[in-house]
Design a protein around this motif. Sequence first.
Motif, PDB file in Angstrom:
ATOM      1  N   UNK A  45      -5.213 -29.387  15.084  1.00  0.00           N
ATOM      2  CA  UNK A  45      -4.014 -28.439  14.844  1.00  0.00           C
ATOM      3  C   UNK A  45      -3.035 -29.011  13.691  1.00  0.00           C
ATOM      4  N   UNK A  46      -3.041 -30.354  13.864  1.00  0.00           N
ATOM      5  CA  UNK A  46      -2.116 -31.236  13.003  1.00  0.00           C
ATOM      6  C   UNK A  46      -0.835 -30.317  13.073  1.00  0.00           C
ATOM      7  N   UNK A  47      -0.134 -30.416  14.150  1.00  0.00           N
ATOM      8  CA  UNK A  47       1.168 -29.569  14.347  1.00  0.00           C
ATOM      9  C   UNK A  47       2.320 -30.476  14.072  1.00  0.00           C
ATOM     10  N   UNK A  48       3.513 -29.775  13.803  1.00  0.00           N
ATOM     11  CA  UNK A  48       4.761 -30.191  13.577  1.00  0.00           C
ATOM     12  C   UNK A  48       5.476 -30.736  14.986  1.00  0.00           C
ATOM     13  N   UNK A  49       4.998 -30.161  16.142  1.00  0.00           N
ATOM     14  CA  UNK A  49       5.581 -30.187  17.243  1.00  0.00           C
ATOM     15  C   UNK A  49       4.844 -29.798  18.192  1.00  0.00           C
ATOM     16  N   UNK A  50       4.710 -30.401  19.582  1.00  0.00           N
ATOM     17  CA  UNK A  50       4.061 -30.086  20.557  1.00  0.00           C
ATOM     18  C   UNK A  50       4.813 -29.560  21.774  1.00  0.00           C
ATOM     19  N   UNK A  51       4.315 -28.344  22.367  1.00  0.00           N
ATOM     20  CA  UNK A  51       5.259 -28.111  23.621  1.00  0.00           C
ATOM     21  C   UNK A  51       4.082 -27.958  24.641  1.00  0.00           C
ATOM     22  N   UNK A  52       4.333 -28.323  25.822  1.00  0.00           N
ATOM     23  CA  UNK A  52       3.453 -28.350  27.066  1.00  0.00           C
ATOM     24  C   UNK A  52       4.149 -27.672  28.098  1.00  0.00           C
ATOM     25  N   UNK A  53       3.446 -26.361  28.472  1.00  0.00           N
ATOM     26  CA  UNK A  53       4.129 -25.501  29.382  1.00  0.00           C
ATOM     27  C   UNK A  53       3.575 -25.657  30.817  1.00  0.00           C
ATOM     28  N   UNK A  54       4.162 -26.837  31.452  1.00  0.00           N
ATOM     29  CA  UNK A  54       3.832 -26.899  32.787  1.00  0.00           C
ATOM     30  C   UNK A  54       2.597 -27.378  33.313  1.00  0.00           C
ATOM     31  N   UNK A  55       2.747 -27.999  34.674  1.00  0.00           N
ATOM     32  CA  UNK A  55       1.756 -28.543  35.383  1.00  0.00           C
ATOM     33  C   UNK A  55       1.047 -29.860  34.470  1.00  0.00           C
ATOM     34  N   UNK A  56       1.783 -30.545  34.129  1.00  0.00           N
ATOM     35  CA  UNK A  56       1.490 -31.985  33.622  1.00  0.00           C
ATOM     36  C   UNK A  56       0.666 -32.719  34.160  1.00  0.00           C
TER      37      UNK A  56
ATOM     38  N   UNK B  88      12.235 -22.964  29.360  1.00  0.00           N
ATOM     39  CA  UNK B  88      12.816 -22.557  30.725  1.00  0.00           C
ATOM     40  C   UNK B  88      11.705 -22.930  31.762  1.00  0.00           C
ATOM     41  N   UNK B  89      12.299 -23.119  33.016  1.00  0.00           N
ATOM     42  CA  UNK B  89      11.717 -23.317  34.230  1.00  0.00           C
ATOM     43  C   UNK B  89      11.436 -21.978  35.000  1.00  0.00           C
TER      44      UNK B  89
ATOM     45  N   UNK C 282      10.076 -18.178  23.302  1.00  0.00           N
ATOM     46  CA  UNK C 282      10.300 -18.933  24.725  1.00  0.00           C
ATOM     47  C   UNK C 282       8.900 -19.330  25.149  1.00  0.00           C
ATOM     48  N   UNK C 283       9.180 -20.447  25.912  1.00  0.00           N
ATOM     49  CA  UNK C 283       8.060 -21.220  26.524  1.00  0.00           C
ATOM     50  C   UNK C 283       8.306 -21.694  28.051  1.00  0.00           C
ATOM     51  N   UNK C 284       7.584 -20.892  28.931  1.00  0.00           N
ATOM     52  CA  UNK C 284       7.615 -21.656  30.422  1.00  0.00           C
ATOM     53  C   UNK C 284       6.163 -21.492  31.068  1.00  0.00           C
ATOM     54  N   UNK C 285       6.155 -21.596  32.354  1.00  0.00           N
ATOM     55  CA  UNK C 285       4.862 -21.710  33.063  1.00  0.00           C
ATOM     56  C   UNK C 285       4.369 -20.415  33.691  1.00  0.00           C
ATOM     57  N   UNK C 286       4.929 -19.783  34.493  1.00  0.00           N
ATOM     58  CA  UNK C 286       4.427 -18.818  35.222  1.00  0.00           C
ATOM     59  C   UNK C 286       4.585 -17.462  34.405  1.00  0.00           C
ATOM     60  N   UNK C 287       3.512 -16.528  34.136  1.00  0.00           N
ATOM     61  CA  UNK C 287       3.545 -15.265  33.411  1.00  0.00           C
ATOM     62  C   UNK C 287       4.561 -14.402  34.154  1.00  0.00           C
ATOM     63  N   UNK C 288       5.160 -13.482  33.364  1.00  0.00           N
ATOM     64  CA  UNK C 288       5.937 -12.263  33.816  1.00  0.00           C
ATOM     65  C   UNK C 288       4.983 -11.548  34.206  1.00  0.00           C
TER      66      UNK C 288
END
Length: 350
Positions: free
Chosen positions: A98-109, A193-194, A235-241
């Motif tokens: 991916x060679x990203x500028x930033x990483x976001x991990x959306x839960x259950x690490x 968000x959590x 927006x980034x969070x874990x459980x889908x709407x």
Amino acid sequence: MTGNRALLIAITVILLAALITGITLMGVYIRLPSAPDYDNVWTEIDIDGNSTFDIDDIASIEMTGSDFKILQLTDLHYRAGYKIAKSDELIRRTVEIADPDMIVITGDLVMTVENNFYVEHVAELFADIGIPWAVTFGNHDDEGRADKYYMGEIYENAEHSLYKNGPVNIGGLGNYAVNITRNGAPYYSLIMMDSGTYIDDYPEFSYGTFTAGQIYWYDWLQRGLIASGYEKSLMFFHIPLPEFKIAYDEWQINGSDPATGFGERREDECHALVNMGMFDKIKQLGATTDVFVGHDHVNDYSVEYMGVGLHYGVKSTRQIYHDDDMIGGKLITISGEVPEVVVENILLPE
């Protein structure tokens, strides 16, 4: 007498072994001490009636090229000695591609009683990768010795981490934002968000969702961002709407147009059974263009619904249930003077 003495010694040894085992297990299972920062209590206005929003309280990253690439990873599920090195390898391979500028991990690490050990491993892994990274909590992260406050302190203090515990009085932990600037000017906002764990008082089993306080905080935050020049957000969070299922069903009914979606649904969406109205708030404000979640390990679809992109991340390790052909990450590219968002799946070879 000799036989009685031997029996007594044997019983004593067994009791001592049981005592030592019990003490050891207590050390593993008892919650570690943590202390919420009650000084970080959110209010919309101060005692003088002024807004408490301050754009300088939000971390920012400056674009260094013509676009800004975010790699979404999700559902790492690090746990007791299981495939640790292999999981590290998969993550590093995905980041390299991916060679990203930033990483976001959306839960259950993490997912283990010994989560305190594995949250430290995860923090060290991403610190070593050396790219700015952010985290949201999932429903499994704090099911162990370490609660969210304990883990949050580790994430906040880790190198290259952008994570913030955020306010302690709105629901969950890790509600915060990161801003992207372009030539020093506002460009795009990322809102973490959590989405909770489970709804304890619901008459049947239900995964978690947002509180009314979180939705109110999102409204306050988003309006403040818009007033500061950040007109659009992800927006980034874990459980889908609940709207994820509606969106995918409609996309299929309408012929699965590749212009408005891609990817697969291989399991039912495990959203909360209560709809608190977060999507309605997103639509009302009109700033959040895309929502990214995890949670359901064999869904990786992206669909457009009522003008908002709804995206499942790609499960990023082979820990817990998974499909071998659906492992990797989601690459989000923001580019252009008038920002446009392009999303694609990165799927690693089986």
